[in-house]
Design an enzyme around this catalytic site. Structure first.
Site, PDB file in Angstrom:
ATOM      1  N   TYR A  99      44.384   2.159 -70.718  1.00 45.33           N
ATOM      2  CA  TYR A  99      45.324   3.108 -71.334  1.00 45.33           C
ATOM      3  C   TYR A  99      45.116   4.494 -70.749  1.00 45.33           C
ATOM      4  O   TYR A  99      43.978   4.929 -70.537  1.00 45.33           O
ATOM      5  CB  TYR A  99      45.122   3.153 -72.858  1.00 45.33           C
ATOM      6  CG  TYR A  99      45.315   1.796 -73.479  1.00 45.33           C
ATOM      7  CD1 TYR A  99      46.586   1.351 -73.825  1.00 45.33           C
ATOM      8  CD2 TYR A  99      44.236   0.923 -73.635  1.00 45.33           C
ATOM      9  CE1 TYR A  99      46.775   0.076 -74.344  1.00 45.33           C
ATOM     10  CE2 TYR A  99      44.412  -0.351 -74.148  1.00 45.33           C
ATOM     11  CZ  TYR A  99      45.686  -0.763 -74.501  1.00 45.33           C
ATOM     12  OH  TYR A  99      45.866  -2.030 -74.995  1.00 45.33           O
ATOM     13  N   TYR A 125      40.475  16.730 -69.938  1.00 52.22           N
ATOM     14  CA  TYR A 125      40.780  15.364 -70.394  1.00 52.22           C
ATOM     15  C   TYR A 125      41.854  14.730 -69.510  1.00 52.22           C
ATOM     16  O   TYR A 125      41.689  13.598 -69.028  1.00 52.22           O
ATOM     17  CB  TYR A 125      41.233  15.417 -71.859  1.00 52.22           C
ATOM     18  CG  TYR A 125      41.819  14.130 -72.391  1.00 52.22           C
ATOM     19  CD1 TYR A 125      41.024  13.022 -72.675  1.00 52.22           C
ATOM     20  CD2 TYR A 125      43.199  14.021 -72.631  1.00 52.22           C
ATOM     21  CE1 TYR A 125      41.576  11.847 -73.164  1.00 52.22           C
ATOM     22  CE2 TYR A 125      43.754  12.842 -73.126  1.00 52.22           C
ATOM     23  CZ  TYR A 125      42.945  11.766 -73.392  1.00 52.22           C
ATOM     24  OH  TYR A 125      43.499  10.602 -73.880  1.00 52.22           O
TER      25      TYR A 125
HETATM   26  P1  NDP Z   1      39.926   6.640 -80.205  1.00 55.07           P
HETATM   27  O1  NDP Z   1      39.355   8.003 -80.023  1.00 55.07           O
HETATM   28  O2  NDP Z   1      40.403   6.200 -81.546  1.00 55.07           O
HETATM   29  O3  NDP Z   1      38.892   5.545 -79.705  1.00 55.07           O
HETATM   30  C1  NDP Z   1      38.187   5.702 -78.532  1.00 55.07           C
HETATM   31  C2  NDP Z   1      37.012   4.768 -78.604  1.00 55.07           C
HETATM   32  O4  NDP Z   1      36.255   4.968 -77.411  1.00 55.07           O
HETATM   33  C3  NDP Z   1      36.085   5.028 -79.788  1.00 55.07           C
HETATM   34  O5  NDP Z   1      35.790   3.822 -80.459  1.00 55.07           O
HETATM   35  C4  NDP Z   1      34.846   5.607 -79.142  1.00 55.07           C
HETATM   36  O6  NDP Z   1      33.639   5.240 -79.758  1.00 55.07           O
HETATM   37  C5  NDP Z   1      34.903   4.958 -77.777  1.00 55.07           C
HETATM   38  N1  NDP Z   1      34.049   5.689 -76.872  1.00 55.07           N
HETATM   39  C6  NDP Z   1      34.019   7.019 -76.608  1.00 55.07           C
HETATM   40  N2  NDP Z   1      33.019   7.317 -75.766  1.00 55.07           N
HETATM   41  C7  NDP Z   1      32.410   6.144 -75.490  1.00 55.07           C
HETATM   42  C8  NDP Z   1      31.302   5.783 -74.703  1.00 55.07           C
HETATM   43  N3  NDP Z   1      30.580   6.684 -74.039  1.00 55.07           N
HETATM   44  N4  NDP Z   1      30.950   4.485 -74.643  1.00 55.07           N
HETATM   45  C9  NDP Z   1      31.634   3.530 -75.319  1.00 55.07           C
HETATM   46  N5  NDP Z   1      32.686   3.814 -76.105  1.00 55.07           N
HETATM   47  C10 NDP Z   1      33.062   5.098 -76.185  1.00 55.07           C
HETATM   48  O7  NDP Z   1      41.079   6.525 -79.122  1.00 55.07           O
HETATM   49  P2  NDP Z   1      42.449   5.726 -79.179  1.00 55.07           P
HETATM   50  O8  NDP Z   1      42.244   4.345 -79.676  1.00 55.07           O
HETATM   51  O9  NDP Z   1      43.452   6.574 -79.841  1.00 55.07           O
HETATM   52  O10 NDP Z   1      42.791   5.723 -77.619  1.00 55.07           O
HETATM   53  C11 NDP Z   1      42.940   4.530 -76.871  1.00 55.07           C
HETATM   54  C12 NDP Z   1      43.380   4.902 -75.480  1.00 55.07           C
HETATM   55  O11 NDP Z   1      44.629   5.601 -75.535  1.00 55.07           O
HETATM   56  C13 NDP Z   1      42.433   5.818 -74.705  1.00 55.07           C
HETATM   57  O12 NDP Z   1      42.413   5.423 -73.361  1.00 55.07           O
HETATM   58  C14 NDP Z   1      43.081   7.186 -74.816  1.00 55.07           C
HETATM   59  O13 NDP Z   1      42.733   8.008 -73.717  1.00 55.07           O
HETATM   60  C15 NDP Z   1      44.538   6.809 -74.795  1.00 55.07           C
HETATM   61  N6  NDP Z   1      45.384   7.800 -75.436  1.00 55.07           N
HETATM   62  C16 NDP Z   1      45.105   8.226 -76.703  1.00 55.07           C
HETATM   63  C17 NDP Z   1      45.875   9.194 -77.308  1.00 55.07           C
HETATM   64  C18 NDP Z   1      45.568   9.689 -78.670  1.00 55.07           C
HETATM   65  O14 NDP Z   1      46.338  10.523 -79.190  1.00 55.07           O
HETATM   66  N7  NDP Z   1      44.513   9.232 -79.334  1.00 55.07           N
HETATM   67  C19 NDP Z   1      47.043   9.770 -76.612  1.00 55.07           C
HETATM   68  C20 NDP Z   1      47.264   9.230 -75.287  1.00 55.07           C
HETATM   69  C21 NDP Z   1      46.465   8.275 -74.744  1.00 55.07           C
HETATM   70  P3  NDP Z   1      32.977   6.121 -80.926  1.00 55.07           P
HETATM   71  O15 NDP Z   1      33.775   5.753 -82.142  1.00 55.07           O
HETATM   72  O16 NDP Z   1      31.573   5.678 -80.935  1.00 55.07           O
HETATM   73  O17 NDP Z   1      33.158   7.551 -80.511  1.00 55.07           O
END
Ligand code: NDP
Length: 298
Positions: A99, A125
């Site tokens: 994503y 970002y």
């Molecule tokens: P979230 O922030 O809800 O989830 C991201 C997840 O990544 C969390 O569970 C987090 O874990 C995990 N994570 C972060 N750092 C690490 C690490 N070092 N190692 C392992 N896991 C890690 O994001 P979304 O579900 O909303 O996003 C999904 C995708 O969509 C991503 O690629 C994002 O870039 C993209 N996206 C999101 C948008 C948004 O508004 N949220 C907008 C556009 C794109 P922990 O809970 O431990 O921090």
């Protein structure tokens, strides 16, 4: 059944993927404590153990403002870790589903952004996410990259949940009205990811980059007003009146990271490829308001 490895299982999209991919695959889902994407050897180790035929990477460094002062970590998680996954996918003939974000664009266009438009990120970002996309494409692996925007869910932390909490605490809210985009539900993203993988496995969807958001656009202020109106309509206790959700310019709400003023993505390529019609954003948003209202704490 194909073996699928989901990174980021506890995030908004990762949580929904564990539901939507279940009928399609034998799932192995990991969170940060099982595979920290900041530690590249942990990714190698997980891939070696699970030997997935499909990797779905829902993990990302999503703290847009924090990334401005933590760029090394943001790049490690959003780009270097993705490169490791892409190399594995290339070498093991696996599919990588990933994503990305509307924040790869500058936001100075007036027409919806297409996949062929030139990215020009305005913050760390966005740069780190674009680097992740580039690594995947340069690796030559089989891939589906979905650029999405303004993700929310009926769980996790997101703008909707914050607005609902503040709506119960305050008599007035001020929200920026000069940034436009499309709120997109994690539930919808996960459902369409399942459909896309299914179609790809049957050679009905080409490897590549796709914009994938709900339809229509709004501002953050428009989204906040909709949320409060829905709370009222659904009988959820609320302190602020919808007319007291006030519009302010971004200049009155400075943030460390610059955001694009306009990041409406044109998702017609995936609509054509899958023969689907994406819903307008309010459809899933109504349901997420109801789901969030059921949580013990907003
Ligand atoms: P979230 O922030 O809800 O989830 C991201 C997840 O990544 C969390 O569970 C987090 O874990 C995990 N994570 C972060 N750092 C690490 C690490 N070092 N190692 C392992 N896991 C890690 O994001 P979304 O579900 O909303 O996003 C999904 C995708 O969509 C991503 O690629 C994002 O870039 C993209 N996206 C999101 C948008 C948004 O508004 N949220 C907008 C556009 C794109 P922990 O809970 O431990 O921090």
């Amino acid at each position: 059944m194909a073996s699928v490895l989901i990174f980021g299982k506890d995030g908004q999209v990762g949580t929904e993927l564990q539901r939507s991919l279940l009928p399609l695959a034998s799932l192995h889902a990991v969170n940060r404590s099982q595979a920290d994407l900041g530690q590249l050897e942990q990714i190698h180790h997980t891939l070696k153990q699970v030997k997935p035929k499909i990797i779905v990477n829902a993990a990302a460094y999503t703290a847009v403002d924090k990334a401005e002062t933590d760029s090394e970590r943001a790049f490690c998680v959003n780009a270097k870790a993705v490169e490791v996954m892409a190399d594995y996918a290339k070498n093991h003939h696996a599919l990588l589903v990933h994503y990305s974000t509307d924040y790869v664009f500058a936001g100075d266009q007036s027409q919806p952004y297409q996949e062929t438009d030139q990215p020009n990120p305005q913050n760390v970002y966005g740069h780190s996410k674009l680097a992740g996309e580039t690594h995947i494409m340069e690796s030559g692996c089989d891939h589906l990259i979905f650029r999405t925007s303004w993700v929310y869910a009926g769980h996790g932390n997101n703008f909707m949940r914050t607005m609902m909490r503040l709506a119960q605490q305050r008599e007035q809210l001020t929200v920026v009205d000069d940034q436009f985009g499309t709120p997109t539900s994690a539930e919808m993203l996960a459902d369409l990811t399942a459909l896309a993988i299914w179609a790809h496995q049957r050679s009905q969807l080409e490897s590549g980059l796709y914009h994938l958001t709900a339809k229509d656009q709004t501002s953050w202020h428009g989204f906040a007003q909709f949320i409060v109106e829905q709370m009222v309509a659904q009988g959820i206790p609320v302190r602020v009146k919808p007319e007291q959700v006030l519009a302010i310019p971004s200049a009155q709400y400075p943030t460390p990271a610059k955001r694009p003023a306009f990041s409406y993505l044109d998702s017609s390529k995936i609509e054509r490829a899958l023969a689907i019609e994406l819903p307008a954003w309010p459809l899933h948003a109504k349901r997420a308001v109801a789901q969030l209202a059921q949580l013990a704490h907003l």
